[in-house]
Write an enzyme that holds these catalytic residues in place. Structure first.
Site, PDB file in Angstrom:
ATOM      1  N   ASP A  68       0.834  -1.221   0.000  1.00  0.00           N
ATOM      2  CA  ASP A  68       0.000   0.000   0.000  1.00  0.00           C
ATOM      3  C   ASP A  68       0.864   1.266   0.000  1.00  0.00           C
ATOM      4  OD1 ASP A  68       0.503  -1.050   2.712  1.00  0.00           O
ATOM      5  OD2 ASP A  68      -0.658   0.661   3.456  1.00  0.00           O
ATOM      6  N   HIS A 274      -3.305   7.480   7.368  1.00  0.00           N
ATOM      7  CA  HIS A 274      -3.340   6.013   7.329  1.00  0.00           C
ATOM      8  C   HIS A 274      -4.561   5.528   8.114  1.00  0.00           C
ATOM      9  CE1 HIS A 274      -1.749   1.836   7.334  1.00  0.00           C
ATOM     10  NE2 HIS A 274      -1.082   2.254   6.281  1.00  0.00           N
TER      11      HIS A 274
HETATM   12 ZN   LIG Z   1       0.352   0.987   5.292  1.00  0.00          ZN
HETATM   13 ZN   LIG Z   2       2.743  -1.010   6.619  1.00  0.00          ZN
END
Ligand SMILES: [Zn+2]
Ligand SMILES: [Zn+2]
Length: 312
Positions: A68, A274
């Site tokens: 990601d 995040h």
């Molecule tokens: Zn991440």
């Molecule tokens: Zn990570």
């Protein structure tokens, strides 16, 4: 250089899973003429188009090698190659950066027209730019991982115009020379006298500082010496405080823990990023962080941009 602009674009603020509203991790920092990317999650190119930043990138800094955080760089490299880039692209990251860049080269079955230059960053590694540097610090995410501090060089102190006039310096070009750190010679009472910058300039003022933690458990105690008094702290805030145990298990932080870090580091603004896909609102994140940190707390949406002003 002093007086350069400093802008932070939140191009991807999602946790591990993207959502229709949030892309995976990607932060662009523009400082004067330089453009740096911190992580480059899937879809970063389209976010750059939506934010109208263009694709000129001087360096990509990776915090760690979870997909990601890096999948978007492959498409970006292809686009840069198709659009005629010839300048090398430095790719900074923790252990495995050489393996990952080799992997990207293997995957890119097109004629890459510029070199990729992997550079390993460990705790304390720095990259120097004109007027500032980017320093890595070790984070705590269950695999090799780093965060980054971008810190500007100190600015010259304030010019004390009144003292300069009292010493006999005439307003005009001599003022500029003193401000640039030169000693000037004037004639006072028929005698030649040197006036030094120290006589008319205040103490140097700190430059601006931006901290990007990447994915991590809280590490503010170990980074205090480099990260204290940051203007902006961009901190992992995957969970709200109801999920403290989960955050510990998977090496992430809660919003409250990010708040603790911001307080300990005396941050100007705390940006929570995040954000796990389980949350449709960040109201609880902001409340949890604000319980522990009385400064400015934000949970930016994708494409938000912050201009970082000088403090004082
Ligand atoms: Zn991440
Ligand atoms: Zn990570």
């Amino acid at each position: 250089m002093t007086g350069e602009t400093l802008h932070v674009y939140f191009l991807g603020t999602a946790g591990a899973l993207p959502t229709p509203q949030r892309n995976p991790s990607c932060i662009m920092v523009r400082r004067g003429p330089d453009t740096l990317l911190f992580d480059c999650g899937e879809g970063a190119q389209q976010q750059m188009m939506r934010a109208r930043t263009g694709f000129t990138v001087d360096g990509v800094f990776f915090t760690h090698w979870h997909a990601d955080h890096f999948l978007g760089v492959i498409g970006l490299i292809q686009t840069l190659s198709f659009t005629g880039r010839t300048a090398p692209l430095p790719i900074y990251g923790p252990e495995w950066v050489h393996d990952c860049v080799d992997g990207i080269r293997q995957l890119c079955r097109f004629n890459l027209k510029f070199p990729l230059e992997p550079v390993r960053m460990d705790h304390g590694s720095s990259v120097r730019y004109v007027g500032y540097e980017v320093t890595a610090f070790a984070t705590d995410h269950g695999l090799p991982s780093v965060g980054y501090v971008l810190v500007e060089d100190p600015r010259p102190g304030r010019f004390d115009r009144e003292s300069a006039v009292e010493l006999g310096v005439k307003p005009g070009p001599l003022f500029g020379r003193l401000q640039r750190g030169e000693t000037v010679c004037i004639t006072r009472d028929g005698k030649e006298v040197d006036i030094t910058p120290e006589e008319v300039m205040g103490p140097p003022r700190p430059g601006r500082k931006v901290v990007i933690t990447g994915d991590t458990r809280p590490v503010h105690r170990r980074i205090k010496s480099v990260a204290v008094d940051c203007d902006l702290l961009i901190h992992d805030s995957t969970y709200d405080d109801a999920e403290t145990n989960r955050a510990r298990e998977v090496y992430h932080s809660t919003a409250g823990e990010a708040g603790d870090a911001a307080r300990e580091l005396n941050a100007g603004t705390l940006a929570l990023v995040h954000i796990s896909s389980r949350y449709t609102s960040t109201a609880t994140h902001i409340r949890d962080a604000a319980k522990r940190f009385c400064g400015n707390v934000i949970a930016p949406t994708d494409l938000e941009m912050l201009e970082i002003p000088f403090r004082g």
